[in-house]
Design a protein around this motif. Structure first.
Motif, PDB file in Angstrom:
ATOM      1  N   ARG B  34      16.613 -49.766 -67.449  1.00  0.00           N
ATOM      2  CA  ARG B  34      16.304 -48.350 -67.640  1.00  0.00           C
ATOM      3  C   ARG B  34      17.218 -47.799 -68.731  1.00  0.00           C
ATOM      4  O   ARG B  34      18.438 -47.835 -68.608  1.00  0.00           O
ATOM      5  CB  ARG B  34      16.488 -47.585 -66.335  1.00  0.00           C
ATOM      6  N   ILE B  75      13.371 -43.542 -70.967  1.00  0.00           N
ATOM      7  CA  ILE B  75      13.212 -42.162 -70.495  1.00  0.00           C
ATOM      8  C   ILE B  75      13.793 -41.240 -71.554  1.00  0.00           C
ATOM      9  O   ILE B  75      14.983 -41.290 -71.851  1.00  0.00           O
ATOM     10  CB  ILE B  75      13.917 -41.962 -69.147  1.00  0.00           C
ATOM     11  N   ASP B  97      17.774 -40.739 -62.788  1.00  0.00           N
ATOM     12  CA  ASP B  97      16.922 -41.838 -63.241  1.00  0.00           C
ATOM     13  C   ASP B  97      17.653 -43.172 -63.161  1.00  0.00           C
ATOM     14  O   ASP B  97      17.059 -44.211 -63.424  1.00  0.00           O
ATOM     15  CB  ASP B  97      16.457 -41.572 -64.674  1.00  0.00           C
TER      16      ASP B  97
END
Lengths: 332, 420
Positions: B34, B75, B97
């Motif tokens: 991520r 993101i 996140d």
């Protein structure tokens, strides 16, 4: 005078709800709620001038800046304000805001209307200019980072929830103090000045002094917002002191409803929610923000706080018209 | 009245809670990497933000978002180029996140604001653009999880000062945006230029965002051989036009962002013949770059700027590390160590890292020319490379220890010894 008790109870219940619900949301919401509460203090301090005294100031960010820079400089250079002395820094921040307002007030209070707007704008930009240019003290464009939060009574404010409660405490205390202030005879005479200054003068009030004191008190709360701001954001830069921050505060006050105090907090909450939360979800958040501003200004000149009032008016109008309709055939 | 408000607030708060509850994602089965990406997607720097994001996305699409077996989830958060908002968004990326790293930041002030967040929340921060010198110099010790894939502001300007001196310029006037990035660019140029025997005879500091240079251009000293300019964003478009309209004919030596490809396509012929120095040029005549420019242009409709190249290369470097670990996240500290040991052949040329986690790379001295390149049929403005300084580090030829003894470049350092 209308009965204000229901409104006060509504605010207390809302604050209690915020205190209970927010810590159970996620950490980003806690962070945004903290930011909104801090900014609300600034907006409410501006509302003292805008809503109650009739002075639209475009320099309120200057006091936030003074409080924030003072706290940041004390913390980074002298490691001062990171323990119990935090409370001293709160006091110093408020004094610094008040002192700056006391100086600026000498220039600004003489003017009114658009001239007041321009003088406060210019004075606010002086502070921005200092923050931007006085590199050795303020770090210039890069600003100052404060990576630690104070730690006292065995409470480490690095804990988000502890810090949120601290800010909520300051917010509630500020709201209470400002509420008492505007409800006092002194506050009522400010409203008198807002409505018709000449009449107040003729009645024997020293209107200059009244406005000056209101200006200084607004500055003190602006300074308080600054002290809390630096520990919320962890950074202060000229960006926080620049004109747009002052304009934001003014827009938030108008959005929520000028002259209501709590309206400023609602305005700040709505704007920060759209700008910082909605912007993480959709990329067209700016249209939402613009739309909210336009709709409120077109249809709710009294701000979001006037919604209940509007609904009541609408309901009375409805029942009135239904009464007239019902009576109409009889009259014929 | 009371019920009304309470009911409303209650409804809003419950709504907020529900919205967050619904947002919780189930744990992914495949190894997931991520990455948070912080760039201005609104506001005056939105174009730069788009360039950055396009570069990163282009690499992701090239490898189908697969970094050595790890599925990349990017993101993107809008910083609006405001430092405190960048910090808020970084916290959101890390805490909500659960990103393993965040990339981005444009302005020096954003870099300085984001680096402490990486330390506090123990998350890798990769600065692909923010060029503030001290992040990888005097302050690096505070930021153990920080690495830079772009440049320091002064890095291209040391060889540039040397080059200007070699061209025989004796006296130069510096005109630069009045903030840290401007000070560091001018500082680097001045240091190398004066060490070689040149003289900076005047420094002019128009505020960041100046659009009318009318008050500044007439004050430029007439006995200067050239002007060193550092312009950012919309300033870059206005300055060349206005100074040439005023009848000034001497050479202009632009700092990094004065003529980069974020601005160049929007300039007129007045820019022809002006110089600049940076670690990338879209006109770089290598097969890698030609392929990159063509692919980028076909996809996004414009020539890539260094903002795009830097983020493309950043994505590539992250992939290189993840390939070494076969897609397993090695932990923040280990990731930084592995990344700092990389040696890659990037679009901009060979890149490695110095011991302070700043790239060592080629610096190109470039000249704006109107020509046809890479088979495009219309003549356009390109930053033609006229000289390459290979393997330039942030300390140039001074050596780390000597360099770090001097203060960071500022408005007053190096002092303007030859200003009258």
């Amino acid at each position: 005078m209308t009965n204000t008790r229901p409104k006060v109870i509504a605010v207390v219940v809302a604050l209690a709800a915020v205190a209970l619900i927010v810590p159970h949301t996620n950490s980003f919401v806690i962070l945004l709620a903290t930011r909104a509460l801090v900014f609300s203090i600034l907006v409410m301090s501006l509302d003292l001038l805008l809503g109650f005294t009739g002075l639209a100031s475009l320099g309120q960010a200057a006091y936030l800046g003074v409080g924030a820079y003072l706290t940041a400089i004390l913390a980074t250079r002298y490691h001062f304000g990171l323990g119990y002395d935090f409370w001293l820094v709160v006091l110093l921040g408020m004094l610094a805001g008040a002192a700056l307002a006391a100086i600026f007030g000498l220039f600004a209070i003489r003017a009114s209307g658009v001239y007041f707007l321009m003088i406060t704008l210019a004075l606010g930009q002086c502070v921005w200019g200092l923050a931007y240019r006085w590199n050795s003290l303020t770090g210039g464009d890069n600003g100052i980072n404060v990576s630690r939060r104070p730690n006292f009574f065995g409470i480490d404010l690095a804990n988000r929830i502890a810090f949120f409660y601290l800010v909520l405490f300051f917010f509630s205390a500020s709201l209470l103090l400002m509420y008492i202030f505007v409800r006092s005879p002194f506050g009522r005479s400010l409203v008198g000045i807002r409505e018709r200054e000449l009449r107040m003068k003729i009645l024997g009030y020293n209107t200059w002094l009244h406005k000056y004191i209101a200006f200084v008190i607004a500055g003190a709360f602006g300074g308080l917002a600054g002290v809390l701001w630096i520990y919320t954001a962890g950074i202060v830069s000229p960006d926080n002191v620049v004109l747009t921050t002052s304009v934001d505060a003014l827009l938030m006050a108008v959005l929520g409803g000028a002259g209501t105090l709590i309206g400023g907090a609602i305005g700040a909450g709505v704007v920060i929610f759209i700008r910082e939360y909605l912007s993480t979800l959709v990329h067209w958040w700016q249209y939402v923000l613009g739309g909210v501003y336009v709709l409120v200004i077109l249809y709710l000149p009294g701000g979001l706080m006037s919604i209940p009032e509007r609904i009541r008016q609408w309901q009375t109008a409805q029942s009135k018209s239904s009464v007239t309709e019902a009576l109409a055939p009889v009259r014929n | 009245m009371r019920n009304n408000i309470v009911a409303r607030l209650g409804a809003v708060l419950i709504g907020i809670c529900l919205a967050f509850g619904a947002g919780l994602a189930p744990a992914a089965a495949q190894e997931e990497l991520r990455i948070g990406f912080i760039a201005p997607t609104t506001g005056p720097f939105a174009q730069v933000g788009a360039d950055m994001l396009n570069g990163f996305n282009m690499y992701l699409e090239k490898v189908n978002s697969d970094f050595g077996g790890a599925k990349v989830k990017l993101i993107v958060e809008d910083s609006q180029a405001k430092p405190d908002l960048a910090v808020t968004k970084a916290r959101k990326l890390i805490l909500e996140d659960h990103v393993q790293m965040f990339v981005g930041g444009v302005l020096a002030s954003e870099g300085y604001a984001l680096a402490p967040v990486s330390t506090e929340l123990k998350t890798v921060y990769i600065s692909s653009i923010a060029a503030a010198d001290d992040l990888t110099q005097r302050q690096l010790g505070n930021y153990p999880l920080f690495i830079r894939t772009g440049w320091t502001s002064s890095q291209p300007n040391h060889p540039y000062g040397q080059w200007a001196c070699d061209q025989g310029y004796k006296k130069v006037v510096a005109i630069a945006a009045d903030y840290a990035f401007g000070y560091e660019q001018v500082g680097g140029f001045q240091k190398a230029f004066e060490d070689c025997g040149g003289k900076i005879i005047q420094k002019i500091w128009p505020p960041l965002g100046t659009k009318d240079f009318g008050p500044y251009i007439p004050t430029i000293k007439a006995d200067a051989d050239a002007v060193f300019s550092l312009m950012v964003g919309p300033m870059a478009l206005q300055f060349p036009k206005q100074i040439r309209d005023s009848g000034y004919t001497k050479p202009i030596l632009g700092g990094g962002t004065s003529y980069d490809e974020a601005a160049l396509p929007f300039m007129g012929d007045e820019a022809i013949g002006d110089f600049s120095a940076l670690q990338y040029s879209a006109a770089l005549q290598t097969p890698e770059n030609e392929a990159f420019v063509k692919a980028f242009r076909a996809k996004y409709g414009k020539v890539p700027s260094y903002f795009s190249e830097s983020n493309y290369t950043t994505a590539m470097m992250i992939e290189d590390v993840m390939k070494q670990t076969h897609g397993k996240w090695p932990g923040a500290g280990e990731f930084i160590a592995k990344m700092a040991a990389l040696k890659v052949n990037a679009v901009r040329g060979p890149v490695s890292f110095d011991e302070m986690r700043n790239p060592v790379q080629n610096i190109y001295i470039k000249k704006v020319e109107k020509t046809k390149l890479f088979g495009y049929d219309k003549p356009e403005l390109w930053n033609i490379v006229i000289k390459t300084y290979p393997n330039v580090g942030q300390f140039w030829t001074y050596g780390k220890d000597t360099f770090l003894k001097q203060p960071v470049y500022s408005r007053d350092f190096p002092p303007c010894k030859y200003c009258e």
